[in-house]
Design a protein around this motif. Structure first.
Motif, PDB file in Angstrom:
ATOM      1  N   GLY A   1       0.678  -1.051  -0.057  1.00  0.00           N
ATOM      2  CA  GLY A   1      -0.294  -0.558  -0.295  1.00  0.00           C
ATOM      3  C   GLY A   1       0.599   1.322   0.252  1.00  0.00           C
ATOM      4  N   ARG A   2       2.121   1.297   1.156  1.00  0.00           N
ATOM      5  CA  ARG A   2       3.219   2.222   1.127  1.00  0.00           C
ATOM      6  C   ARG A   2       3.062   2.685  -0.661  1.00  0.00           C
ATOM      7  NH1 ARG A   2       1.743   1.877   5.567  1.00  0.00           N
ATOM      8  NH2 ARG A   2       2.995   2.593   7.402  1.00  0.00           N
ATOM      9  N   LEU A   3       3.768   1.477  -1.716  1.00  0.00           N
ATOM     10  CA  LEU A   3       3.995   1.966  -2.887  1.00  0.00           C
ATOM     11  C   LEU A   3       3.111   1.782  -3.751  1.00  0.00           C
ATOM     12  CD1 LEU A   3       6.370  -1.735  -2.145  1.00  0.00           C
ATOM     13  CD2 LEU A   3       7.190   1.205  -2.092  1.00  0.00           C
ATOM     14  N   GLY A   4       2.030   1.760  -3.365  1.00  0.00           N
ATOM     15  CA  GLY A   4       0.670   1.877  -4.557  1.00  0.00           C
ATOM     16  C   GLY A   4       0.838   0.728  -5.557  1.00  0.00           C
ATOM     17  N   ALA A   5       1.431  -0.949  -4.799  1.00  0.00           N
ATOM     18  CA  ALA A   5       0.812  -1.602  -5.627  1.00  0.00           C
ATOM     19  C   ALA A   5      -0.190  -2.313  -5.011  1.00  0.00           C
ATOM     20  CB  ALA A   5       2.374  -2.454  -5.264  1.00  0.00           C
ATOM     21  N   ASP A   6      -0.549  -2.993  -5.988  1.00  0.00           N
ATOM     22  CA  ASP A   6      -1.659  -4.391  -5.684  1.00  0.00           C
ATOM     23  C   ASP A   6      -1.877  -5.112  -6.020  1.00  0.00           C
ATOM     24  OD1 ASP A   6      -4.185  -4.590  -4.840  1.00  0.00           O
ATOM     25  OD2 ASP A   6      -5.389  -3.485  -6.798  1.00  0.00           O
ATOM     26  N   PRO A   7      -0.905  -6.241  -5.409  1.00  0.00           N
ATOM     27  CA  PRO A   7      -0.831  -7.307  -6.196  1.00  0.00           C
ATOM     28  C   PRO A   7      -1.635  -8.635  -5.686  1.00  0.00           C
ATOM     29  CG  PRO A   7       0.676  -6.910  -3.597  1.00  0.00           C
ATOM     30  CD  PRO A   7      -0.081  -6.033  -4.645  1.00  0.00           C
ATOM     31  N   ARG A   8      -1.604  -9.522  -6.958  1.00  0.00           N
ATOM     32  CA  ARG A   8      -2.809 -10.304  -6.828  1.00  0.00           C
ATOM     33  C   ARG A   8      -2.225 -11.475  -5.975  1.00  0.00           C
ATOM     34  NH1 ARG A   8      -0.876 -15.072  -9.126  1.00  0.00           N
ATOM     35  NH2 ARG A   8       0.646 -14.991 -10.229  1.00  0.00           N
ATOM     36  N   ARG A   9      -0.817 -11.633  -5.292  1.00  0.00           N
ATOM     37  CA  ARG A   9      -0.747 -12.741  -4.289  1.00  0.00           C
ATOM     38  C   ARG A   9       0.084 -11.908  -2.859  1.00  0.00           C
ATOM     39  NH1 ARG A   9       3.091 -17.744  -4.879  1.00  0.00           N
ATOM     40  NH2 ARG A   9       2.375 -18.865  -2.475  1.00  0.00           N
ATOM     41  N   ALA A  10       0.172 -11.638  -1.919  1.00  0.00           N
ATOM     42  CA  ALA A  10       0.472 -11.671  -0.413  1.00  0.00           C
ATOM     43  C   ALA A  10       0.420 -12.885   0.461  1.00  0.00           C
ATOM     44  CB  ALA A  10      -0.088 -10.494   0.158  1.00  0.00           C
ATOM     45  N   VAL A  11       2.355 -12.929   0.647  1.00  0.00           N
ATOM     46  CA  VAL A  11       2.715 -14.101   1.507  1.00  0.00           C
ATOM     47  C   VAL A  11       3.579 -13.570   2.487  1.00  0.00           C
ATOM     48  CG1 VAL A  11       4.228 -15.695   1.187  1.00  0.00           C
ATOM     49  CG2 VAL A  11       2.720 -15.619  -0.651  1.00  0.00           C
ATOM     50  N   LEU A  12       3.383 -14.010   3.590  1.00  0.00           N
ATOM     51  CA  LEU A  12       4.342 -13.758   4.818  1.00  0.00           C
ATOM     52  C   LEU A  12       4.989 -14.641   5.133  1.00  0.00           C
ATOM     53  CD1 LEU A  12       4.806 -11.584   6.896  1.00  0.00           C
ATOM     54  CD2 LEU A  12       3.126 -12.408   8.512  1.00  0.00           C
ATOM     55  N   GLU A  13       6.175 -14.899   4.677  1.00  0.00           N
ATOM     56  CA  GLU A  13       6.832 -16.061   5.294  1.00  0.00           C
ATOM     57  C   GLU A  13       7.027 -16.852   6.427  1.00  0.00           C
ATOM     58  OE1 GLU A  13       7.464 -18.455   3.886  1.00  0.00           O
ATOM     59  OE2 GLU A  13       9.109 -18.788   3.482  1.00  0.00           O
ATOM     60  N   THR A  14       7.388 -17.937   7.316  1.00  0.00           N
ATOM     61  CA  THR A  14       7.990 -18.208   7.752  1.00  0.00           C
ATOM     62  C   THR A  14       9.464 -17.749   8.576  1.00  0.00           C
ATOM     63  OG1 THR A  14       8.806 -20.296   7.095  1.00  0.00           O
ATOM     64  CG2 THR A  14       6.658 -20.599   7.967  1.00  0.00           C
ATOM     65  N   GLY A  15       9.338 -17.720   9.890  1.00  0.00           N
ATOM     66  CA  GLY A  15       9.962 -17.006  10.681  1.00  0.00           C
ATOM     67  C   GLY A  15      11.163 -17.348  10.188  1.00  0.00           C
ATOM     68  N   GLY A  16      12.288 -17.083  10.676  1.00  0.00           N
ATOM     69  CA  GLY A  16      13.811 -17.882  11.009  1.00  0.00           C
ATOM     70  C   GLY A  16      14.836 -17.111   9.303  1.00  0.00           C
ATOM     71  N   GLY A  17      16.011 -17.040  10.158  1.00  0.00           N
ATOM     72  CA  GLY A  17      16.669 -16.649   8.949  1.00  0.00           C
ATOM     73  C   GLY A  17      17.264 -17.003   8.066  1.00  0.00           C
ATOM     74  N   GLN A  18      17.076 -18.391   7.628  1.00  0.00           N
ATOM     75  CA  GLN A  18      16.798 -19.056   6.010  1.00  0.00           C
ATOM     76  C   GLN A  18      15.998 -18.054   5.112  1.00  0.00           C
ATOM     77  OE1 GLN A  18      15.336 -20.280   8.483  1.00  0.00           O
ATOM     78  NE2 GLN A  18      12.964 -20.290   7.827  1.00  0.00           N
ATOM     79  N   ALA A  19      14.624 -17.456   5.936  1.00  0.00           N
ATOM     80  CA  ALA A  19      13.523 -16.911   5.287  1.00  0.00           C
ATOM     81  C   ALA A  19      13.702 -16.346   3.860  1.00  0.00           C
ATOM     82  CB  ALA A  19      13.014 -15.747   6.023  1.00  0.00           C
ATOM     83  N   PRO A  20      15.023 -14.993   4.225  1.00  0.00           N
ATOM     84  CA  PRO A  20      14.936 -14.648   2.559  1.00  0.00           C
ATOM     85  C   PRO A  20      15.096 -15.256   0.986  1.00  0.00           C
ATOM     86  CG  PRO A  20      15.874 -13.030   4.497  1.00  0.00           C
ATOM     87  CD  PRO A  20      15.090 -14.526   5.173  1.00  0.00           C
ATOM     88  N   GLN A  21      16.418 -16.042   1.720  1.00  0.00           N
ATOM     89  CA  GLN A  21      17.319 -16.539   0.104  1.00  0.00           C
ATOM     90  C   GLN A  21      16.152 -17.425   0.201  1.00  0.00           C
ATOM     91  OE1 GLN A  21      20.006 -16.717  -1.192  1.00  0.00           O
ATOM     92  NE2 GLN A  21      18.713 -17.701  -2.524  1.00  0.00           N
TER      93      GLN A  21
END
Length: 502
Positions: free
Chosen positions: A84-104
């Motif tokens: 929303g801050r960016l003005g984007a309206d993506p069709r899919r939004a994901v909140l990944e599980t926790g853990g330092g592996q998450a970005p990669q």
């Protein structure tokens, strides 16, 4: 070579940060930091937010741990708040599980998603504002970071199964440093190094990290320190858990955000992204480690080793061909273990961090490796034709995601992680004795140093019948702090408060 249209390419990276009391400090929320990093990544790619069809966020600690309460409030849909801050309206939004592996792991997953034709433009991001939140939580003018942007969300949960054991917590293994010290202490004993020798090795390992952090404008602690300073206990560098002092553990009080843009080659061409911006994921892997009591060797991690090796195998290169490297460095053990697996000396002139590492650059919760990817990408663009490696680690060396990156065109190849995981899981594991009584042998140990000066001892060992056990060991602290406790025979007794070493 002609790149297939569905080849995933990394085309944009962005980072932001702020430090308390410095010029330009704005008290940004986690959403604001992530959004600003995402703007930088979109600007780097030269595309508009309206092109993004998928967003995925790495959760902050305070929204990924079930027992944590956001002190200043939080968004109930972090990815949609950032979009929303960016003005984007993506069709899919994901909140990944926790853990330092998450970005990669997100890069690996959505590269495959793009290759399969299920996404074209993917924006990944994460942030932490722990420094700001801690400083302002008790102030009269504290901000309210609560948001409810609405919209769909694919929330993947905490991902703590197999990592957090309430039985172990009840025996004092309630903090990350003490659990990692089990790994480093077991490794030290296996290598037959004295405590002083191992502490010196940790200091030498991290000394060059401080120089990299000092040159990084986003580092939380940009100060060059030598090995002796890092490992010498002082009032400002107190012992945390043997063998760690405060300066060589991940620094969580940071305000940092990072983001990455992935696209299909077809979409990148369509949106006019210059090919010199393109970075290819030449190899990758995602593997999970056994629980602590199921590990054959507490001082090693077969999953970490194979994840690192497999990312290079898919790329068809060796570690000698890497020009830039970032090994996850929340504590010494992950760096030592993966470096050894890849045949890297700890004083390799290429360095083992691209950012400065978690103790010095900063450990922004689960999102550190997004910064590592950004740093590696910039270095690869500055030296076309070279390779970079990112190793990401979550839990207690529990989850491992790796990536080999390059400017050289590569078709996307799926990893063989599923087969490797099955091989790792097929190794027989010992049974745990929840109630332990009898004679046994110390396999590793932790000594926690509390702020008031008290110490607590914990032992992981094996009973004579082969079962593993955890026990409090405050009655034998001298054994844990002098000489070599690993291999010593002990008597363990169960009690209403848990297992204890007699």
């Amino acid at each position: 070579m002609t790149i297939p249209s569905r080849t995933p390419v990394l085309v944009g990276v962005g980072e932001v940060s702020e430090r308390l009391g410095e010029p330009g400090y704005r008290r940004r929320s986690p959403v604001d930091l992530a959004a600003d990093a995402a703007r930088e990544a979109l600007r780097d790619a030269g595309i508009d937010a309206s092109t993004v069809d998928t967003v995925a966020g790495v959760p902050q600690f305070e929204i990924s741990l079930p027992w944590a309460t956001p002190l200043l409030g939080a968004s109930d849909n972090f990815p949609r708040s950032v979009a929303g801050r960016l003005g984007a309206d993506p069709r899919r939004a994901v909140l990944e599980t926790g853990g330092g592996q998450a970005p990669q792991r997100l890069v690996n997953e959505f590269a495959a998603t793009i290759a399969a034709g299920d996404a074209d433009v993917v924006l990944l991001f994460g942030s932490e504002a722990i420094s700001t939140i801690t400083a302002l939580a008790g102030s009269d003018d504290r901000p309210d970071f609560t948001e409810s942007p609405g919209g769909s969300l694919e929330a993947r949960g905490s991902g703590l199964d197999g990592i957090v054991s309430m039985h172990h917590v009840a025996h004092g293994l309630s903090d990350t440093p003490s659990q990692y010290s089990l790994i480093d202490n077991a490794r030290r004993a296996r290598l037959k190094m004295s405590r002083a020798e191992y502490a010196s090795a940790i200091g030498r390992l991290f000394e060059p990290f401080t120089a990299v952090a000092a040159a990084n404008p986003h580092a939380a602690a940009p100060v060059i320190r030598d090995a002796a300073e890092l490992m010498t206990p002082t009032s400002a560098n107190r012992p945390i858990a043997d063998p760690y002092t405060r300066l060589v553990v991940a620094r969580e009080k940071v305000n940092q955000g990072a983001a990455v843009v992935l696209m299909s080659a077809e979409a990148a061409r369509r949106h006019g992204v210059r090919e010199e911006q393109w970075i290819y994921l030449a190899g990758h892997a995602d593997l999970d480690e056994r629980t602590m009591v199921e590990r054959a060797d507490y001082g090693n991690s077969p999953a970490a080793v194979r994840a690192a090796q497999h990312a290079l195998e898919i790329a068809g290169i060796t570690s000698a061909e890497l020009s830039t490297i970032d090994l996850y460095s929340c504590f010494a053990a992950p760096v030592f273990i993966v470096a050894e697996a890849l045949g890297l000396a700890t004083d390799d002139p290429r360095g083992l961090t691209a950012t400065g590492g978690l103790p010095f650059f900063g450990g922004p919760g689960n999102n550190y490796s997004m910064h590592a990817i950004a740093s590696v990408v910039r270095q690869l663009r500055a030296a076309p034709g070279t390779y970079g490696f990112v190793g990401a680690n979550g839990g207690i060396m529990s989850k491992h995601s790796t990536g080999t990156y390059t400017t050289i065109p590569y078709e996307f190849k799926p990893s063989d992680s599923e087969r490797i995981q099955a091989d790792l899981d097929a190794v027989p594991a010992p049974e745990e004795a929840i109630t332990a009584d009898g004679q046994g042998v110390v396999e590793t140990y932790a000594v926690k140093h509390l702020r008031a000066g008290e110490r607590e001892g914990i032992v992981l060992g094996r009973l004579d019948d082969g079962r593993r056990f955890v026990a409090r060991a405050n009655a034998v602290l001298d054994l844990l702090t002098d000489g070599e406790p690993v291999g010593e025979r002990v008597t363990v007794r169960s009690s209403p408060d848990g297992n204890v070493i007699a």
